[in-house]
Structure formats: C-alpha cells, structure tokens
Design a protein around this motif. Structure first.
Motif, PDB file in Angstrom:
ATOM      1  N   MET A 154       0.857  -1.175   0.000  1.00 12.27           N
ATOM      2  CA  MET A 154       0.000   0.000   0.000  1.00 12.27           C
ATOM      3  C   MET A 154       0.894   1.226   0.000  1.00 12.27           C
ATOM      4  O   MET A 154       2.008   1.202   0.539  1.00 12.27           O
ATOM      5  N   ILE A 155       0.438   2.304  -0.626  1.00 11.84           N
ATOM      6  CA  ILE A 155       1.198   3.540  -0.668  1.00 11.84           C
ATOM      7  C   ILE A 155       0.391   4.654  -0.010  1.00 11.84           C
ATOM      8  O   ILE A 155      -0.818   4.518   0.223  1.00 11.84           O
ATOM      9  N   GLY A 156       1.060   5.757   0.279  1.00  6.14           N
ATOM     10  CA  GLY A 156       0.389   6.913   0.847  1.00  6.14           C
ATOM     11  C   GLY A 156       0.641   8.152  -0.001  1.00  6.14           C
ATOM     12  O   GLY A 156       1.751   8.352  -0.503  1.00  6.14           O
ATOM     13  N   PHE A 157      -0.394   8.973  -0.172  1.00  2.69           N
ATOM     14  CA  PHE A 157      -0.272  10.254  -0.861  1.00  2.69           C
ATOM     15  C   PHE A 157      -0.521  11.342   0.172  1.00  2.69           C
ATOM     16  O   PHE A 157      -1.603  11.425   0.762  1.00  2.69           O
ATOM     17  N   VAL A 158       0.485  12.175   0.428  1.00  6.64           N
ATOM     18  CA  VAL A 158       0.437  13.168   1.493  1.00  6.64           C
ATOM     19  C   VAL A 158       0.191  14.548   0.899  1.00  6.64           C
ATOM     20  O   VAL A 158       0.996  15.038   0.098  1.00  6.64           O
ATOM     21  N   ASP A 159      -0.911  15.160   1.288  1.00  9.62           N
ATOM     22  CA  ASP A 159      -1.281  16.496   0.811  1.00  9.62           C
ATOM     23  C   ASP A 159      -0.546  17.536   1.648  1.00  9.62           C
ATOM     24  O   ASP A 159      -0.746  17.630   2.863  1.00  9.62           O
ATOM     25  N   MET A 160       0.298  18.334   1.003  1.00  6.59           N
ATOM     26  CA  MET A 160       1.107  19.326   1.703  1.00  6.59           C
ATOM     27  C   MET A 160       0.447  20.705   1.721  1.00  6.59           C
ATOM     28  O   MET A 160       1.075  21.700   2.109  1.00  6.59           O
ATOM     29  N   ALA A 161      -0.817  20.809   1.307  1.00  9.00           N
ATOM     30  CA  ALA A 161      -1.495  22.098   1.253  1.00  9.00           C
ATOM     31  C   ALA A 161      -1.651  22.701   2.639  1.00  9.00           C
ATOM     32  O   ALA A 161      -1.939  22.005   3.618  1.00  9.00           O
ATOM     33  N   HIS A 162      -1.512  24.012   2.715  1.00  6.51           N
ATOM     34  CA  HIS A 162      -1.676  24.726   3.978  1.00  6.51           C
ATOM     35  C   HIS A 162      -3.130  24.645   4.437  1.00  6.51           C
ATOM     36  O   HIS A 162      -4.050  24.676   3.622  1.00  6.51           O
ATOM     37  N   PRO A 163      -3.369  24.533   5.753  1.00  7.79           N
ATOM     38  CA  PRO A 163      -4.739  24.483   6.255  1.00  7.79           C
ATOM     39  C   PRO A 163      -5.604  25.672   5.833  1.00  7.79           C
ATOM     40  O   PRO A 163      -6.826  25.541   5.731  1.00  7.79           O
ATOM     41  N   LEU A 164      -4.997  26.824   5.579  1.00  8.40           N
ATOM     42  CA  LEU A 164      -5.767  27.985   5.131  1.00  8.40           C
ATOM     43  C   LEU A 164      -6.462  27.704   3.804  1.00  8.40           C
ATOM     44  O   LEU A 164      -7.582  28.160   3.572  1.00  8.40           O
ATOM     45  N   LEU A 165      -5.791  26.980   2.927  1.00  8.59           N
ATOM     46  CA  LEU A 165      -6.412  26.628   1.647  1.00  8.59           C
ATOM     47  C   LEU A 165      -7.573  25.676   1.871  1.00  8.59           C
ATOM     48  O   LEU A 165      -8.652  25.846   1.298  1.00  8.59           O
ATOM     49  N   GLN A 193     -14.161  28.249  -1.266  1.00 10.28           N
ATOM     50  CA  GLN A 193     -14.109  28.491  -2.706  1.00 10.28           C
ATOM     51  C   GLN A 193     -12.963  27.747  -3.382  1.00 10.28           C
ATOM     52  O   GLN A 193     -12.966  27.576  -4.595  1.00 10.28           O
ATOM     53  N   ARG A 194     -11.981  27.322  -2.612  1.00 12.18           N
ATOM     54  CA  ARG A 194     -10.819  26.662  -3.191  1.00 12.18           C
ATOM     55  C   ARG A 194     -10.694  25.195  -2.793  1.00 12.18           C
ATOM     56  O   ARG A 194     -10.133  24.396  -3.538  1.00 12.18           O
ATOM     57  N   SER A 195     -11.197  24.846  -1.613  1.00  9.85           N
ATOM     58  CA  SER A 195     -10.931  23.515  -1.080  1.00  9.85           C
ATOM     59  C   SER A 195     -11.568  22.411  -1.912  1.00  9.85           C
ATOM     60  O   SER A 195     -10.955  21.356  -2.129  1.00  9.85           O
ATOM     61  N   GLU A 196     -12.797  22.629  -2.407  1.00  9.81           N
ATOM     62  CA  GLU A 196     -13.469  21.571  -3.162  1.00  9.81           C
ATOM     63  C   GLU A 196     -12.698  21.234  -4.433  1.00  9.81           C
ATOM     64  O   GLU A 196     -12.471  20.063  -4.743  1.00  9.81           O
ATOM     65  N   GLN A 197     -12.280  22.275  -5.168  1.00 11.25           N
ATOM     66  CA  GLN A 197     -11.505  22.030  -6.386  1.00 11.25           C
ATOM     67  C   GLN A 197     -10.155  21.402  -6.054  1.00 11.25           C
ATOM     68  O   GLN A 197      -9.702  20.478  -6.737  1.00 11.25           O
ATOM     69  N   HIS A 198      -9.533  21.887  -4.985  1.00 12.54           N
ATOM     70  CA  HIS A 198      -8.234  21.349  -4.590  1.00 12.54           C
ATOM     71  C   HIS A 198      -8.334  19.863  -4.251  1.00 12.54           C
ATOM     72  O   HIS A 198      -7.536  19.048  -4.721  1.00 12.54           O
ATOM     73  N   LEU A 199      -9.326  19.506  -3.429  1.00 11.57           N
ATOM     74  CA  LEU A 199      -9.469  18.115  -3.019  1.00 11.57           C
ATOM     75  C   LEU A 199      -9.822  17.220  -4.200  1.00 11.57           C
ATOM     76  O   LEU A 199      -9.402  16.058  -4.256  1.00 11.57           O
ATOM     77  N   GLY A 200     -10.568  17.751  -5.158  1.00 14.02           N
ATOM     78  CA  GLY A 200     -10.857  16.984  -6.365  1.00 14.02           C
ATOM     79  C   GLY A 200      -9.589  16.675  -7.139  1.00 14.02           C
ATOM     80  O   GLY A 200      -9.407  15.543  -7.636  1.00 14.02           O
ATOM     81  N   ARG A 201      -8.702  17.648  -7.226  1.00 12.93           N
ATOM     82  CA  ARG A 201      -7.436  17.423  -7.924  1.00 12.93           C
ATOM     83  C   ARG A 201      -6.561  16.426  -7.179  1.00 12.93           C
ATOM     84  O   ARG A 201      -5.923  15.563  -7.782  1.00 12.93           O
ATOM     85  N   ARG A 202      -6.540  16.542  -5.850  1.00 18.96           N
ATOM     86  CA  ARG A 202      -5.741  15.615  -5.069  1.00 18.96           C
ATOM     87  C   ARG A 202      -6.271  14.188  -5.203  1.00 18.96           C
ATOM     88  O   ARG A 202      -5.503  13.224  -5.281  1.00 18.96           O
ATOM     89  N   LEU A 203      -7.598  14.036  -5.212  1.00 17.85           N
ATOM     90  CA  LEU A 203      -8.182  12.703  -5.384  1.00 17.85           C
ATOM     91  C   LEU A 203      -7.805  12.126  -6.737  1.00 17.85           C
ATOM     92  O   LEU A 203      -7.487  10.928  -6.848  1.00 17.85           O
ATOM     93  N   ALA A 204      -7.805  12.959  -7.767  1.00 18.19           N
ATOM     94  CA  ALA A 204      -7.431  12.487  -9.102  1.00 18.19           C
ATOM     95  C   ALA A 204      -5.982  11.996  -9.112  1.00 18.19           C
ATOM     96  O   ALA A 204      -5.667  10.972  -9.728  1.00 18.19           O
ATOM     97  N   VAL A 205      -5.101  12.723  -8.424  1.00 21.61           N
ATOM     98  CA  VAL A 205      -3.701  12.295  -8.347  1.00 21.61           C
ATOM     99  C   VAL A 205      -3.581  10.986  -7.568  1.00 21.61           C
ATOM    100  O   VAL A 205      -2.863  10.066  -7.977  1.00 21.61           O
ATOM    101  N   ALA A 206      -4.292  10.888  -6.445  1.00 23.76           N
ATOM    102  CA  ALA A 206      -4.244   9.659  -5.652  1.00 23.76           C
ATOM    103  C   ALA A 206      -4.711   8.458  -6.466  1.00 23.76           C
ATOM    104  O   ALA A 206      -4.118   7.370  -6.389  1.00 23.76           O
ATOM    105  N   GLN A 207      -5.754   8.648  -7.263  1.00 21.89           N
ATOM    106  CA  GLN A 207      -6.249   7.555  -8.106  1.00 21.89           C
ATOM    107  C   GLN A 207      -5.227   7.185  -9.176  1.00 21.89           C
ATOM    108  O   GLN A 207      -5.037   6.003  -9.488  1.00 21.89           O
ATOM    109  N   ARG A 208      -4.547   8.188  -9.719  1.00 16.84           N
ATOM    110  CA  ARG A 208      -3.519   7.924 -10.732  1.00 16.84           C
ATOM    111  C   ARG A 208      -2.355   7.154 -10.119  1.00 16.84           C
ATOM    112  O   ARG A 208      -1.846   6.189 -10.708  1.00 16.84           O
TER     113      ARG A 208
END
Length: 236
Positions: free
Chosen positions: A7-18, A23-38
């Motif tokens: 198993m591997i881990g994908f660590v999100d380094m985004a600042h908690p403010l983001l 307005q930004r978190s939903e799009q950001h998390l969608g991108r991170r999920l896409a990377v994790a799936q890749r």
C-alpha cells in the motif's frame, strides 16, 4: 505479469488555510483525489490520502505503507507552522520509509534537512513571464521542461536520459540539503532532484505525477520509484 503488493500513501502538503477556504478547497481536493487515483493505478496497490499534519511513523506502520508521495504546495508558503511537520521530520530521521517529495513537497523536505528556500528572482524588463497570474513579477519555471541528469546511475532515472517533466514553481531550494546528493539540475533553477544519502528518500522540483501520453517521462520516474520501494516487482 507479477502482481504488485502493499500500500502507498499520498500526502497532501497544502496549507490548512487553503483547505478552510470553501471556494478553493473543493476544487483542490478533487485534484488531489485524481492524483491519488492515478498513483494507485500506476502502483497497482491501494493509496491512502493523508494531510501532512496526519502522517507520522505510527500511521505508516499501522497502514503498512511501503512508500509515500508528498504533494506540491499550492500557496501560503510563508504561513506554515514548521512545528506541524514533526511527523514528516520523524520519518526523515528514521530514514526507513521510501519517500518521493515533489515540487513544494521537495522544498519542505529540503528545508527540514537544512537547506534554504527562496523565490527565483524578479522578472527583468523584456523577460517573458510564463505564468503572469501566479506570483506576478517573479520568475517561474512552468510547463514540460527537460532535466539535466547528474546521476544517471541512480535507479530513479532508469531508462531516462533527459526526462521532460512538468514544472510549476516560483520558489526553489537554493542549495543541496546537507547529507544529500544532487541528482538533477537546470540552468534556471539548480536544485531539481536530490536523494538523502543511504536512503530511498527523494526530492524532485518537478511534478512527475502530471505525465501525459505526449510527455510520459514522469510515469517512468514514478514506476522506477515504486519499483525501488518494493511496491512493484522489477520488470522481468
């Protein structure tokens, strides 16, 4: 074909403010999920998503994580509380978990190891700006650009000579972190890749996870890393 394992881990380094910005978190998390799936598809094993404040040796051991990918940093570099990187610092001290830190993640690792980070410098009159809507007035490296490999024997770059990978940054490490070997460089930003000596801990200023059919070298780098980490068996 040999079966992958672990198993591997994908660590999100985004600042908690983001992440707190609706307005930004939903799009950001969608991108991170896409990377994790890749990453999961490429490694052939499950991928656990964790924020950097939630990752430490206990999490690695509890989930049996064989390798970690540390993401880039979208913004807020100057706002980070470095005490919150205690878990990642402990992993760097233990030196047992294979880590591939990309872009801002590599800057964090380099900084924790003792190297300075700063902007690339002011854009001079007549100098083109590859990304005017990001860090306006400051130099950036942006787009699919070739790396100069200084350590072609390192297994991270197996089957590659001058890989073309996606770069998207206006800050960079200004020196090779103490105890590390410089693996890749560019004339516009010297520290493009390093390895903590005697470990499987790497930093890359680029985004190998953003590979495409036209620019597949990032895929090769990731496959090499997962193979080196023992997640994927070596090719027959």
């Amino acid at each position: 074909m040999a079966q992958a394992r672990g198993m591997i881990g994908f660590v999100d380094m985004a600042h908690p403010l983001l992440l707190a910005d609706p307005q930004r978190s939903e799009q950001h998390l969608g991108r991170r999920l896409a990377v994790a799936q890749r990453l999961q598809a490429l490694a052939g094993v499950p991928c656990l998503y964790q924020h950097y404040r939630q990752i430490d040796q206990d999490v690695v051991d509890r989930w049996g994580l064989q390798a970690l990918i540390l993401s880039g940093i979208p913004s807020h570099w100057r706002s980070y509380d470095w005490a919150e990187f205690a878990g990642i610092r402990s992993l760097l001290t233990a030196r047992t978990t294979p880590i591939l830190a990309v872009c801002g993640g590599s800057q964090v690792v380099g900084h924790l190891l003792g190297a300075p980070v700063s902007r690339l410098g002011r854009i001079q009159p007549g100098e083109p700006d590859p990304k005017p809507d990001y860090m306006a007035g400051w130099r950036k490296e942006w787009g699919y650009l070739p790396l100069d490999i200084l350590a072609p024997a390192d297994p991270l770059f197996a089957n590659l000579t001058a890989p073309s990978v996606f770069l998207a940054h206006g800050r960079a490490l200004k020196a090779t972190p103490p105890g590390c070997t410089l693996l890749a460089t560019r004339s516009t930003s010297r520290i493009q890749g390093f390895r903590l000596d005697g470990t499987m801990i790497y930093g890359l200023q680029s985004h190998p996870e953003l590979y495409t059919d036209e620019h597949p070298d990032g895929r090769t780098i990731l496959t090499n890393f997962f193979t080196l980490a023992g997640v994927v068996p070596p090719a027959a």
